[in-house]
Scaffold this motif. Sequence first.
Motif, short mmCIF file in Angstrom:
data_model
loop_
_atom_site.label_atom_id
_atom_site.label_comp_id
_atom_site.label_asym_id
_atom_site.label_seq_id
_atom_site.Cartn_x
_atom_site.Cartn_y
_atom_site.Cartn_z
N GLU A 200 39.87 46.34 41.09
CA GLU A 200 38.49 46.08 41.50
C GLU A 200 37.80 45.17 40.48
O GLU A 200 38.40 44.73 39.50
CB GLU A 200 37.72 47.40 41.64
N GLY A 201 36.52 44.90 40.73
CA GLY A 201 35.69 44.18 39.78
C GLY A 201 36.19 42.80 39.41
O GLY A 201 36.27 42.47 38.22
N PRO A 202 36.51 41.92 40.37
CA PRO A 202 37.05 40.60 40.02
C PRO A 202 36.01 39.71 39.36
O PRO A 202 34.81 39.83 39.60
CB PRO A 202 37.47 40.03 41.38
N TYR A 203 36.51 38.78 38.53
CA TYR A 203 35.66 37.73 37.96
C TYR A 203 36.51 36.47 37.85
O TYR A 203 37.51 36.44 37.13
CB TYR A 203 35.12 38.12 36.59
N LEU A 204 36.14 35.43 38.60
CA LEU A 204 36.88 34.18 38.64
C LEU A 204 36.24 33.17 37.68
O LEU A 204 35.05 32.86 37.81
CB LEU A 204 36.90 33.64 40.07
N PHE A 205 37.03 32.69 36.73
CA PHE A 205 36.52 31.83 35.66
C PHE A 205 37.38 30.57 35.57
O PHE A 205 38.60 30.65 35.51
CB PHE A 205 36.56 32.59 34.33
N LYS A 206 36.73 29.41 35.55
CA LYS A 206 37.45 28.15 35.46
C LYS A 206 37.47 27.68 34.01
O LYS A 206 36.43 27.63 33.34
CB LYS A 206 36.77 27.09 36.34
N TYR A 207 38.66 27.31 33.53
CA TYR A 207 38.79 26.84 32.16
C TYR A 207 39.94 25.83 32.10
O TYR A 207 41.06 26.11 32.53
CB TYR A 207 39.07 28.00 31.20
N ASN A 208 39.65 24.64 31.58
CA ASN A 208 40.66 23.57 31.48
C ASN A 208 41.36 23.32 32.82
O ASN A 208 42.58 23.18 32.89
CB ASN A 208 41.69 23.89 30.40
N ASN A 209 40.55 23.29 33.89
CA ASN A 209 41.03 22.99 35.24
C ASN A 209 42.01 24.02 35.80
O ASN A 209 42.72 23.75 36.76
CB ASN A 209 41.68 21.59 35.30
N LEU A 210 42.05 25.20 35.20
CA LEU A 210 42.79 26.32 35.76
C LEU A 210 41.79 27.42 36.12
O LEU A 210 40.72 27.53 35.53
CB LEU A 210 43.82 26.85 34.76
N TYR A 211 42.15 28.23 37.10
CA TYR A 211 41.28 29.28 37.59
C TYR A 211 41.88 30.64 37.21
O TYR A 211 43.01 30.95 37.60
CB TYR A 211 41.11 29.17 39.10
N TYR A 212 41.13 31.39 36.44
CA TYR A 212 41.59 32.67 35.93
C TYR A 212 40.88 33.80 36.66
O TYR A 212 39.66 33.90 36.63
CB TYR A 212 41.31 32.77 34.43
N LEU A 213 41.66 34.65 37.31
CA LEU A 213 41.13 35.79 38.04
C LEU A 213 41.26 37.04 37.17
O LEU A 213 42.35 37.63 37.05
CB LEU A 213 41.87 35.98 39.37
N PHE A 214 40.16 37.42 36.53
CA PHE A 214 40.11 38.66 35.76
C PHE A 214 39.75 39.80 36.70
O PHE A 214 38.98 39.63 37.65
CB PHE A 214 39.04 38.56 34.67
N SER A 241 45.63 30.40 38.59
CA SER A 241 46.07 29.51 39.65
C SER A 241 45.54 28.11 39.40
O SER A 241 44.57 27.93 38.65
CB SER A 241 45.56 30.02 41.01
N ASN A 242 46.15 27.13 40.05
CA ASN A 242 45.62 25.77 40.04
C ASN A 242 44.50 25.59 41.04
O ASN A 242 43.84 24.55 41.06
CB ASN A 242 46.74 24.77 40.36
N ASN A 252 54.22 36.29 33.86
CA ASN A 252 55.64 36.36 34.25
C ASN A 252 55.92 35.65 35.56
O ASN A 252 57.05 35.66 36.03
CB ASN A 252 56.07 37.83 34.37
N GLY A 253 54.88 35.07 36.18
CA GLY A 253 55.06 34.40 37.45
C GLY A 253 54.99 35.32 38.65
O GLY A 253 55.23 34.89 39.78
N VAL A 254 54.62 36.60 38.44
CA VAL A 254 54.52 37.54 39.56
C VAL A 254 53.19 37.31 40.28
O VAL A 254 52.13 37.29 39.64
CB VAL A 254 54.60 39.00 39.06
N PRO A 255 53.21 37.13 41.59
CA PRO A 255 51.96 36.91 42.31
C PRO A 255 50.99 38.07 42.16
O PRO A 255 51.39 39.24 42.15
CB PRO A 255 52.41 36.76 43.77
N CYS A 256 49.72 37.74 42.07
CA CYS A 256 48.68 38.77 41.96
C CYS A 256 48.58 39.57 43.26
O CYS A 256 48.06 40.69 43.25
CB CYS A 256 47.34 38.11 41.64
N THR A 257 49.05 39.04 44.37
CA THR A 257 49.05 39.76 45.65
C THR A 257 50.25 40.69 45.77
O THR A 257 50.39 41.39 46.77
CB THR A 257 49.07 38.77 46.82
N GLN A 258 51.14 40.68 44.76
CA GLN A 258 52.32 41.54 44.77
C GLN A 258 52.39 42.41 43.51
O GLN A 258 53.48 42.72 43.02
CB GLN A 258 53.58 40.70 44.93
#
Length: 321
Positions: A200-214, A241-242, A252-258
Amino acid sequence: MITPSSLVLALLQAAAAYGYANPGSCSGACNIHDPALIRRDDGTYFRFSTGNLISFATSSSIEGPWTPRGSVLPADGSRIPNSGSKDPWAPDVHKVGNLYHVYYSVSAFGTQDSSIGLASSRTMEPGTWTDNGAIGVTSRNGKQYNAIDANLLVDGHNKYMTFGSFWQDIFQVTLTPDAKRATSAAVNVAFDPAGTHAVEGPYLFKYNNLYYLFYSWGSCCHYDTQRPAPGQEYKIKVCRSNSPRGNFVDANGVPCTQGGGTVVLESHDNVYGPGGQGVYDDPTHGPVLYYHYVDTNIGYADGQKLFGWNTLDFSSGWPRV
């Protein structure tokens, strides 16, 4: 053979072996739940939190002293008709054009009877807030998601809202240019298939043209009466993600949806259950991870949760405190 991905993982494991930095200092009003942070153009910090109809405090520094200033919503609560709590949760604050937006959740604990609302102000001062009501993101029993814990990302002309809690975890919609209404169907961007789907509690942050989903993982609350098994309490994880729209993966390359997710901050020393987080690019400290936690030297009750923050280091491509 050392690959770029294995090198990144080794750096993260080495960083974890040294332990986590203690939270930055806080003075004044520091007992809060679900903080949301912004700095006004004049240098004043505003911090919003759950409770008291979305309470807020101000300070000249992220360290405080924090001074309570009042509530965002009026005494009769949100305009959103809902059978749940009249005291909204989990604010998120951003500036959109000339307005400051505070998104909030109206719900009942552990249910899907939930809606996301919006209040706005030009100054964020007490008495200047307008409650705009629901933005078109709601849920009832049977939905895939729970419409709480909203977070806005303003990315150029595009507005994205990421939200969700348990059920099928984290979803995202696009918003109108003024960020007041949803314009798309919800798309799943993170899901942990194990256990109770404690994401729960997502926070999407853009840094150096990458998108970080905390996001927060685990059990958030009632630690004084219902302590979770060790390791099942709140902690902060991340995928990246890009694109802001999905295909988030962990280190590790594991999808966040998995079930993917790299730990950024978890219980350590006297810090227990950090979560309810956001990220703010501070003009003095750079990227800052802020959150609530309980100090085990003080107590585990929800009302004893404290405001915590740490600077983030993105030098490896993955954030660490």
